[in-house]
Design a protein around this motif. Structure first.
Motif, PDB file in Angstrom:
ATOM      1  N   PHE A 238      41.155  46.358  29.705  1.00 35.29           N
ATOM      2  CA  PHE A 238      41.084  44.906  29.553  1.00 35.29           C
ATOM      3  C   PHE A 238      42.047  44.181  30.481  1.00 35.29           C
ATOM      4  O   PHE A 238      41.757  43.085  30.971  1.00 35.29           O
ATOM      5  N   ALA A 239      43.204  44.790  30.773  1.00 40.05           N
ATOM      6  CA  ALA A 239      44.181  44.167  31.677  1.00 40.05           C
ATOM      7  C   ALA A 239      43.605  44.023  33.083  1.00 40.05           C
ATOM      8  O   ALA A 239      43.741  42.972  33.726  1.00 40.05           O
ATOM      9  N   PHE A 240      42.915  45.047  33.572  1.00 35.60           N
ATOM     10  CA  PHE A 240      42.352  44.987  34.922  1.00 35.60           C
ATOM     11  C   PHE A 240      41.123  44.066  34.982  1.00 35.60           C
ATOM     12  O   PHE A 240      40.894  43.387  35.975  1.00 35.60           O
ATOM     13  N   ILE A 241      40.342  44.076  33.887  1.00 36.21           N
ATOM     14  CA  ILE A 241      39.222  43.111  33.820  1.00 36.21           C
ATOM     15  C   ILE A 241      39.769  41.697  33.937  1.00 36.21           C
ATOM     16  O   ILE A 241      39.252  40.852  34.686  1.00 36.21           O
ATOM     17  N   PHE A 242      40.834  41.433  33.165  1.00 39.58           N
ATOM     18  CA  PHE A 242      41.500  40.125  33.163  1.00 39.58           C
ATOM     19  C   PHE A 242      41.968  39.758  34.572  1.00 39.58           C
ATOM     20  O   PHE A 242      41.736  38.655  35.079  1.00 39.58           O
ATOM     21  N   LEU A 243      42.613  40.714  35.262  1.00 37.55           N
ATOM     22  CA  LEU A 243      43.179  40.469  36.590  1.00 37.55           C
ATOM     23  C   LEU A 243      42.082  40.142  37.618  1.00 37.55           C
ATOM     24  O   LEU A 243      42.168  39.146  38.352  1.00 37.55           O
ATOM     25  N   PHE A 244      41.032  40.943  37.646  1.00 39.91           N
ATOM     26  CA  PHE A 244      40.019  40.761  38.689  1.00 39.91           C
ATOM     27  C   PHE A 244      39.111  39.548  38.409  1.00 39.91           C
ATOM     28  O   PHE A 244      38.653  38.889  39.339  1.00 39.91           O
ATOM     29  N   GLU A 245      38.887  39.245  37.138  1.00 44.91           N
ATOM     30  CA  GLU A 245      38.145  38.018  36.824  1.00 44.91           C
ATOM     31  C   GLU A 245      38.958  36.786  37.230  1.00 44.91           C
ATOM     32  O   GLU A 245      38.406  35.774  37.676  1.00 44.91           O
ATOM     33  N   PHE A 246      40.281  36.895  37.080  1.00 41.94           N
ATOM     34  CA  PHE A 246      41.167  35.794  37.500  1.00 41.94           C
ATOM     35  C   PHE A 246      41.100  35.593  39.018  1.00 41.94           C
ATOM     36  O   PHE A 246      41.091  34.470  39.521  1.00 41.94           O
TER      37      PHE A 246
END
Length: 533
Positions: free
Chosen positions: A463-471
């Motif tokens: 979820f942290a990487f999903i959050f980062l790349f969507e940002f």
């Protein structure tokens, strides 16, 4: 239903079917909508009291149902119909009162689209009251609420009405800018009506600037569009525009050639009972050929029908002035004088300073020719009074132009401030999101140092990487919209390209980070504890 004229059997049949369908549904919104749209169609026909009286009946029915059902939206709609009805009857204060009621109720509802319509309506009332500054401010409010509503039809309409305002104050270049913007906005949503109206307005504006070739070119484009939409009344409007242009500004011979080439014009004239208008056209033609007796004959044929109209004083003045000019050309100055006195009464009733100035100058001239020098001097003095008043209005017009420029600057400044506030708010949100992402990764590192379940670390890491790349995609969104001009297929293509680059990087970083947190971090921790021991 709106594709037919009001006096056609087909219109009446469709209207009755529409009412029956709405009433059978027992849906109060559909019933109100039906009565409101029928009322709008009838009331929209100015100078036809029989039509807008019928429209008032339907508006009354709509208001009754809306009030009983608590449908404030349609109460606002009814108030706007009443405003137009009273404006048609020259009861301007009643129109203003209903407009203000509509604005008040729409404000309480917080409806941007209703406020847009209400300000559009009140701008028409201010126009009738000759309050140009209030009209302009209402039109700016209309455009503002149209943009807030994000309704492309309302945005196009607000641009069109602003264009008409600038055209009315003879700022033709600004008017053409707004008509082009209206056309472009209408094309986005395939709004044929506003594309047609903007083309028509561009044509008429160019004709006012004496650019006949370009003006007729735009009117021809509008004509072809009207044909393609299959709405006969649109094509009829263009034909009437060109007919008026030929007779009033160009050549009456061309006017009759055009009239003969378009028999549907005569059908319309007969259907609406205004055949007497054609006699006025024949009078213009005969006068241009110096056949003044014939011109007078045609004018006398039109005379009883012209004067039988209720109100419409400006048109009556124009007809009477045409009659007086014919007497002048025949050197019948006594009849010219009598006719000009009647024209003065119509100018008084119309309360038009320009008409009064012109008629007093003509009265001065005819009395001089009749040898009534003292009376001639009196009329000349009156002419000077109205000329000075008009010059004063000219100065007011200059002040109005300054006010309009200031209002435009204020509107632009307000828009800049809103954009700046939005930018500042977005920056704060971006900083908050960045802080949250950083916090999540710090928590991940801590979980790696303190022995935790690999499944928990992997789940949080995912979820942290999903959050980062969507940002990252979110940060690129404004640039994507600018590059693609908001076209969906282009936006999709660019985002697919970006994600095809980011996705492998996402998986590689996620794999490396999770491997480090679940294996290497524990090794580092073990070494540190073994050294202390």
């Amino acid at each position: 239903m709106n594709r037919y004229m009001l006096d056609e059997n087909r219109f009446d049949s469709l209207k009755n079917k529409l009412i029956a369908e709405a009433e059978d549904s027992r849906d109060r919104s559909l019933i109100c909508m039906t009565y409101d749209q029928i009322a709008a169609t009838y009331i929209g026909y100015y100078a036809r009291p029989d039509f807008y009286e019928q429209g008032k009946t339907y508006a009354d029915k709509g208001l009754q149902v809306a009030t009983e059902s608590g449908l404030d939206l349609f109460k606002v709609a009814s108030y706007l119909r009443f405003a137009r009805y009273y404006l048609n009857k020259s009861q301007n204060q009643s129109a203003l009162d209903y407009n203000n009621q509509a604005i008040s109720l729409a404000s309480a509802m917080g409806s941007d689209s209703l406020l847009c319509l209400a300000y559009a309506s009140i701008s028409q009332t201010w126009n009738e009251l000759a309050n140009k500054l209030s009209e302009f401010q209402a039109l700016l409010s209309e455009r503002n609420f149209a943009e807030k509503s994000k309704n492309q039809y309302l945005i196009a309409q607000s641009l069109y009405e602003l264009g008409r305002f600038y055209e009315s104050v003879e700022n033709y270049e600004k008017a053409k800018d707004l008509y082009i913007l209206c056309k472009e906005e209408a094309e986005k949503s395939n709004d044929g009506y506003h594309i047609f109206e903007s083309l028509r307005a561009l044509g008429k504006t160019h004709l006012k600037q004496k650019n006949e070739k370009l003006g007729i070119s735009y009117l021809d484009k509008a004509n072809h569009l009207g044909d393609s939409l299959g709405i006969g009344s649109l094509k009829l409007q263009i034909n009437l525009d060109l007919l008026n242009y030929y007779f009033n500004n160009s050549d009456p011979v061309k006017g009759f050639v055009y009239l003969n080439q378009h028999p549907e014009l005569m059908d319309f004239i007969r259907r609406f009972g205004i055949e007497f208008q054609v006699n006025k056209l024949y009078a213009v033609l005969e006068s241009s050929n110096h056949k003044y007796d014939s011109a007078l004959y045609y004018l006398k044929l039109a005379l009883p029908f012209e004067y039988a109209q209720k109100g419409n004083y400006s048109e009556k003045y124009g007809f009477t002035d045409q009659l007086a000019s014919t007497y002048h050309l025949m050197h019948n100055y006594a009849e010219e004088y009598k006719t000009l006195l009647l024209a003065k009464k119509f100018a008084d009733s119309a309360q038009d300073l320009f008409l009064l100035k012109n008629v007093f100058l003509d009265l001065d001239s005819v009395n001089f020719l009749l040898g009534n020098y003292k009376l001639s001097q009196q009329y000349l003095s009156q002419y000077d009074v109205y000329r000075d008043s008009i010059e004063s209005l000219g100065k007011q017009k200059d002040l109005l132009s300054i006010e309009i420029q200031n209002a435009n600057k204020r509107a632009e400044q307000q828009k800049k401030e809103e954009e700046e506030n939005k930018r500042a708010r977005n920056n704060i949100e971006y900083m908050g999101i960045t802080a949250v992402i950083a916090t999540v990764f710090i928590i991940l590192v801590l979980l790696g140092v303190f022995k935790m379940s690999p499944a928990v670390i992997k789940g949080l890491g995912f979820f942290a990487f999903i959050f980062l790349f969507e940002f990252i995609v979110l940060l690129l969104d404004d640039q994507i919209q600018e590059i693609t001009h908001g076209e969906p297929w282009k936006v999709l293509a660019v985002k697919i390209f970006i994600i095809s680059l980011l996705l492998p990087l996402h998986h590689w970083l996620e794999k490396k980070m999770l491997h480090y947190l679940t294996f290497k971090a524990h090794m580092i921790k073990s070494k540190l504890f073994s050294k202390k021991t």
